[in-house]
Scaffold this motif. Structure first.
Motif, PDB file in Angstrom:
ATOM      1  N   ILE A 112     -71.390  49.400  52.633  1.00 63.24           N
ATOM      2  CA  ILE A 112     -70.194  49.342  51.789  1.00 63.24           C
ATOM      3  C   ILE A 112     -69.091  50.217  52.363  1.00 63.24           C
ATOM      4  O   ILE A 112     -67.915  49.822  52.391  1.00 63.24           O
ATOM      5  CB  ILE A 112     -70.535  49.746  50.344  1.00 63.24           C
ATOM      6  N   ILE A 113     -69.455  51.391  52.865  1.00 66.09           N
ATOM      7  CA  ILE A 113     -68.458  52.291  53.455  1.00 66.09           C
ATOM      8  C   ILE A 113     -67.868  51.678  54.717  1.00 66.09           C
ATOM      9  O   ILE A 113     -66.644  51.703  54.916  1.00 66.09           O
ATOM     10  CB  ILE A 113     -69.088  53.673  53.740  1.00 66.09           C
ATOM     11  N   GLY A 168     -62.123  43.254  57.347  1.00 57.81           N
ATOM     12  CA  GLY A 168     -63.250  43.627  56.504  1.00 57.81           C
ATOM     13  C   GLY A 168     -64.486  42.797  56.817  1.00 57.81           C
ATOM     14  O   GLY A 168     -65.603  43.322  56.916  1.00 57.81           O
ATOM     15  N   ASN A 225     -67.983  44.128  58.512  1.00 60.40           N
ATOM     16  CA  ASN A 225     -69.242  43.806  57.844  1.00 60.40           C
ATOM     17  C   ASN A 225     -70.211  43.161  58.830  1.00 60.40           C
ATOM     18  O   ASN A 225     -71.400  43.472  58.847  1.00 60.40           O
ATOM     19  CB  ASN A 225     -68.981  42.881  56.663  1.00 60.40           C
ATOM     20  N   GLY A 268     -56.613  42.357  55.791  1.00 63.77           N
ATOM     21  CA  GLY A 268     -57.695  43.066  55.115  1.00 63.77           C
ATOM     22  C   GLY A 268     -58.972  42.252  55.035  1.00 63.77           C
ATOM     23  O   GLY A 268     -60.066  42.767  55.276  1.00 63.77           O
ATOM     24  N   LYS A 280     -75.258  51.783  50.704  1.00 64.28           N
ATOM     25  CA  LYS A 280     -74.038  52.586  50.663  1.00 64.28           C
ATOM     26  C   LYS A 280     -73.336  52.631  52.021  1.00 64.28           C
ATOM     27  O   LYS A 280     -72.108  52.565  52.090  1.00 64.28           O
ATOM     28  CB  LYS A 280     -74.391  53.997  50.204  1.00 64.28           C
ATOM     29  N   VAL A 322     -61.668  47.071  55.675  1.00 65.88           N
ATOM     30  CA  VAL A 322     -60.623  46.499  54.819  1.00 65.88           C
ATOM     31  C   VAL A 322     -59.348  47.342  54.904  1.00 65.88           C
ATOM     32  O   VAL A 322     -58.248  46.807  55.030  1.00 65.88           O
ATOM     33  CB  VAL A 322     -61.119  46.379  53.357  1.00 65.88           C
ATOM     34  N   VAL A 323     -59.498  48.660  54.869  1.00 61.80           N
ATOM     35  CA  VAL A 323     -58.324  49.537  54.948  1.00 61.80           C
ATOM     36  C   VAL A 323     -57.626  49.382  56.301  1.00 61.80           C
ATOM     37  O   VAL A 323     -56.398  49.271  56.366  1.00 61.80           O
ATOM     38  CB  VAL A 323     -58.723  51.007  54.688  1.00 61.80           C
ATOM     39  N   THR A 360     -67.660  48.475  55.524  1.00 62.76           N
ATOM     40  CA  THR A 360     -66.816  47.344  55.137  1.00 62.76           C
ATOM     41  C   THR A 360     -65.495  47.824  54.519  1.00 62.76           C
ATOM     42  O   THR A 360     -64.432  47.271  54.800  1.00 62.76           O
ATOM     43  CB  THR A 360     -67.562  46.431  54.159  1.00 62.76           C
ATOM     44  N   SER A 361     -65.552  48.881  53.701  1.00 60.53           N
ATOM     45  CA  SER A 361     -64.337  49.419  53.087  1.00 60.53           C
ATOM     46  C   SER A 361     -63.384  49.979  54.142  1.00 60.53           C
ATOM     47  O   SER A 361     -62.167  49.791  54.044  1.00 60.53           O
ATOM     48  CB  SER A 361     -64.695  50.516  52.090  1.00 60.53           C
ATOM     49  N   ILE A 362     -63.926  50.655  55.132  1.00 64.60           N
ATOM     50  CA  ILE A 362     -63.091  51.153  56.223  1.00 64.60           C
ATOM     51  C   ILE A 362     -62.436  49.984  56.954  1.00 64.60           C
ATOM     52  O   ILE A 362     -61.255  50.027  57.293  1.00 64.60           O
ATOM     53  CB  ILE A 362     -63.921  52.027  57.188  1.00 64.60           C
TER      54      ILE A 362
END
Length: 67
Positions: free
Chosen positions: A6-7, A52, A56, A48, A3, A13-14, A9-11
């Motif tokens: 994933i958080i 991202g 990662n 992105g 988790k 991407v944003v 990597t998501s940050i």
């Protein structure tokens, strides 16, 4: 991926989406001949993906190594 990864990597991407659009808006190609920066969608998605992947990679670098 857990988790936390994933958080992170998501940050990334944003942040990349925002910075890709900002690059298009402030620096982008006016003539339309640049394949990445001539359209906002292209530069936004490119930013992105790149940021991202970078976040990662950073997340993997700081991950605790199991003995």
């Amino acid at each position: 991926m857990n988790k936390k990864e994933i958080i992170i990597t998501s940050i990334g991407v944003v942040v990349g989406l925002i910075s890709g659009y900002a690059y298009y808006h402030y620096i982008g190609c006016i003539s339309g001949t640049c394949s990445i920066t001539s359209k906002p969608l292209n530069s936004t998605l490119y930013g992105g993906v790149l940021v991202g992947l970078f976040f990662n990679m950073i997340g993997d670098f700081f991950k605790k190594k199991q003995p």
